[in-house]
Design a protein around this motif. Structure first.
Motif, PDB file in Angstrom:
ATOM      1  N   VAL A 184       0.834  -1.203   0.000  1.00 39.31           N
ATOM      2  CA  VAL A 184       0.000   0.000   0.000  1.00 39.31           C
ATOM      3  C   VAL A 184       0.870   1.254   0.000  1.00 39.31           C
ATOM      4  O   VAL A 184       0.637   2.192  -0.773  1.00 39.31           O
ATOM      5  N   ALA A 185       1.896   1.261   0.855  1.00 39.37           N
ATOM      6  CA  ALA A 185       2.765   2.439   0.972  1.00 39.37           C
ATOM      7  C   ALA A 185       3.512   2.735  -0.324  1.00 39.37           C
ATOM      8  O   ALA A 185       3.755   3.903  -0.659  1.00 39.37           O
ATOM      9  N   SER A 186       3.869   1.697  -1.068  1.00 39.52           N
ATOM     10  CA  SER A 186       4.627   1.871  -2.311  1.00 39.52           C
ATOM     11  C   SER A 186       3.730   2.152  -3.515  1.00 39.52           C
ATOM     12  O   SER A 186       4.230   2.447  -4.606  1.00 39.52           O
ATOM     13  N   GLY A 187       2.425   2.037  -3.322  1.00 37.00           N
ATOM     14  CA  GLY A 187       1.502   2.289  -4.423  1.00 37.00           C
ATOM     15  C   GLY A 187       1.271   1.095  -5.335  1.00 37.00           C
ATOM     16  O   GLY A 187       0.645   1.224  -6.387  1.00 37.00           O
ATOM     17  N   LYS A 188       1.753  -0.084  -4.944  1.00 36.86           N
ATOM     18  CA  LYS A 188       1.526  -1.286  -5.754  1.00 36.86           C
ATOM     19  C   LYS A 188       0.048  -1.645  -5.801  1.00 36.86           C
ATOM     20  O   LYS A 188      -0.439  -2.239  -6.764  1.00 36.86           O
ATOM     21  N   VAL A 189      -0.645  -1.331  -4.712  1.00 32.18           N
ATOM     22  CA  VAL A 189      -2.096  -1.544  -4.646  1.00 32.18           C
ATOM     23  C   VAL A 189      -2.735  -0.280  -4.081  1.00 32.18           C
ATOM     24  O   VAL A 189      -2.071   0.539  -3.441  1.00 32.18           O
ATOM     25  N   ASP A 190      -4.039  -0.143  -4.319  1.00 31.33           N
ATOM     26  CA  ASP A 190      -4.743   1.044  -3.834  1.00 31.33           C
ATOM     27  C   ASP A 190      -5.088   0.952  -2.350  1.00 31.33           C
ATOM     28  O   ASP A 190      -5.217   1.976  -1.671  1.00 31.33           O
ATOM     29  N   ALA A 191      -5.261  -0.271  -1.863  1.00 27.10           N
ATOM     30  CA  ALA A 191      -5.639  -0.465  -0.461  1.00 27.10           C
ATOM     31  C   ALA A 191      -5.265  -1.869  -0.020  1.00 27.10           C
ATOM     32  O   ALA A 191      -4.942  -2.732  -0.846  1.00 27.10           O
ATOM     33  N   GLY A 192      -5.323  -2.108   1.275  1.00 28.19           N
ATOM     34  CA  GLY A 192      -4.989  -3.428   1.800  1.00 28.19           C
ATOM     35  C   GLY A 192      -5.675  -3.678   3.123  1.00 28.19           C
ATOM     36  O   GLY A 192      -6.084  -2.735   3.816  1.00 28.19           O
ATOM     37  N   ALA A 193      -5.815  -4.949   3.484  1.00 27.82           N
ATOM     38  CA  ALA A 193      -6.425  -5.345   4.751  1.00 27.82           C
ATOM     39  C   ALA A 193      -5.430  -6.144   5.563  1.00 27.82           C
ATOM     40  O   ALA A 193      -4.718  -7.000   5.022  1.00 27.82           O
ATOM     41  N   LEU A 194      -5.356  -5.858   6.851  1.00 26.46           N
ATOM     42  CA  LEU A 194      -4.383  -6.556   7.700  1.00 26.46           C
ATOM     43  C   LEU A 194      -4.785  -6.558   9.160  1.00 26.46           C
ATOM     44  O   LEU A 194      -5.718  -5.871   9.579  1.00 26.46           O
ATOM     45  N   ASN A 195      -4.023  -7.315   9.919  1.00 25.64           N
ATOM     46  CA  ASN A 195      -4.082  -7.463  11.362  1.00 25.64           C
ATOM     47  C   ASN A 195      -3.862  -6.112  12.051  1.00 25.64           C
ATOM     48  O   ASN A 195      -2.888  -5.430  11.795  1.00 25.64           O
ATOM     49  N   ILE A 196      -4.760  -5.715  12.959  1.00 29.20           N
ATOM     50  CA  ILE A 196      -4.655  -4.411  13.602  1.00 29.20           C
ATOM     51  C   ILE A 196      -3.409  -4.284  14.479  1.00 29.20           C
ATOM     52  O   ILE A 196      -2.824  -3.207  14.578  1.00 29.20           O
ATOM     53  N   SER A 197      -2.972  -5.382  15.100  1.00 30.13           N
ATOM     54  CA  SER A 197      -1.818  -5.284  16.002  1.00 30.13           C
ATOM     55  C   SER A 197      -0.523  -5.038  15.238  1.00 30.13           C
ATOM     56  O   SER A 197       0.365  -4.334  15.711  1.00 30.13           O
ATOM     57  N   VAL A 198      -0.400  -5.611  14.030  1.00 32.07           N
ATOM     58  CA  VAL A 198       0.780  -5.343  13.204  1.00 32.07           C
ATOM     59  C   VAL A 198       0.756  -3.886  12.748  1.00 32.07           C
ATOM     60  O   VAL A 198       1.776  -3.194  12.772  1.00 32.07           O
TER      61      VAL A 198
END
Length: 289
Positions: A184-198
């Motif tokens: 997400v940070a590099s712009g490879k994808v528009d958005a992402g879903a992940l674990n809140i603790s990470v």
């Protein structure tokens, strides 16, 4: 009176001695093997495991070894086939291991945080502010068998009448939570879903630019991670392991280090019924047939 020499008796004694020696050697060489789903980078998993391994060796009185696996499926197979003694699973991998083993796995403990775990959707695109804005975009999940990086985010999307396979421009799988942030940070994808603790760990460590990458949605709570063993393990051994985790306290330097690395305030008992909701979500999402 001296008994006459008996070759058969001598052989029996020799065999008995050899058996005792082998039993002693096996006991001395016994290794308690643990593994974990590879939801973060191998170096991070090894860093988190090191002090826990040392602590468990003291508590269990045997050598403990962390055995990394290549993917989530390998973590499931390792415990189902008793190649390891204990595994750190997400809720979905626990369900998969339970199905794969014919119900012969037992969750022992979870972090207090895992009673009300959450996932986050993140984006660096200022035009994306809600789940509805993800339509027509490229979105990354973590690993396909990840609870917090795929199953539950997908489940909440479906509840919002958004079908990732139909409504997204492209669905990607990064393989791990930290890799999703990077994508997400590099712009490879528009958005992402992940674990809140990470996500919270990355924010706390200033490893992500929160002026650019922002949380656009936080899911409702669900049960997640746990330490699981095979049901063939003797009850006394299970109790010993559970006690070792339950005894961890931030009041001791050792406990403080382990709990911090595990991103836990404390460990609490858990049970298989806690993960019925995960199984239901997996079946509804078509991830379990």
């Amino acid at each position: 009176m001296t008994r006459p020499f008996s070759p058969i008796r001598a052989l029996k004694l020799a065999l008995a001695g050899a058996a005792l020696a082998l039993a002693g050697l096996a006991q001395a060489q016994a290794v308690f093997k643990i593994t974990a789903i590879p939801d973060e980078s191998p170096t991070e998993l090894a860093r988190k495991a090191a002090p826990l391994v040392k602590y468990l060796e003291q508590k269990l009185g045997t050598k403990v070894e962390f055995t990394p696996v290549s993917d989530y499926a390998a973590a499931v197979e390792a415990l189902a086939n008793k190649q390891v003694d204990m595994a750190w699973y997400g809720g979905f991998t626990f369900v998969q291991a339970s199905i794969r083993s014919g119900g012969k796995v037992v969750p022992l403990v979870q972090r207090e945080e895992d009673e009300k775990f959450r996932s986050v959707f993140i984006s660096a695109d200022p035009a994306i502010r809600s789940l509805a804005d993800l339509r027509g975009k490229t979105v990354s999940f973590g690993a396909q068998s990840s609870t917090s990086g795929h199953l539950m985010p997908r489940s909440f999307l479906l509840q919002a009448q958004i079908d990732p396979d139909k409504d997204f421009k492209r669905v990607a799988y990064s393989g791990a939570h930290d890799a999703t942030i990077a994508a997400v940070a590099s712009g490879k994808v528009d958005a992402g879903a992940l674990n809140i603790s990470v996500w919270e760990k990355f924010v706390a460590d200033k490893k992500v630019d929160t002026a650019r990458v922002k949380v656009i949605f936080t899911t409702p709570a669900y049960f997640d991670y746990n330490w699981t063993v095979h049901s063939d393990m003797p009850a006394a051994q299970r109790e010993k392991i559970a006690k070792a985790f339950l005894d961890l306290s931030p009041a001791t330097p050792e406990g403080k280090e382990i709990l911090a690395l595990q991103r836990a305030t404390r460990f609490i008992p858990t049970q298989a019924s806690n993960y019925k909701g995960i199984e239901t979500a997996a079946r509804s999402a078509g991830l379990i047939k």
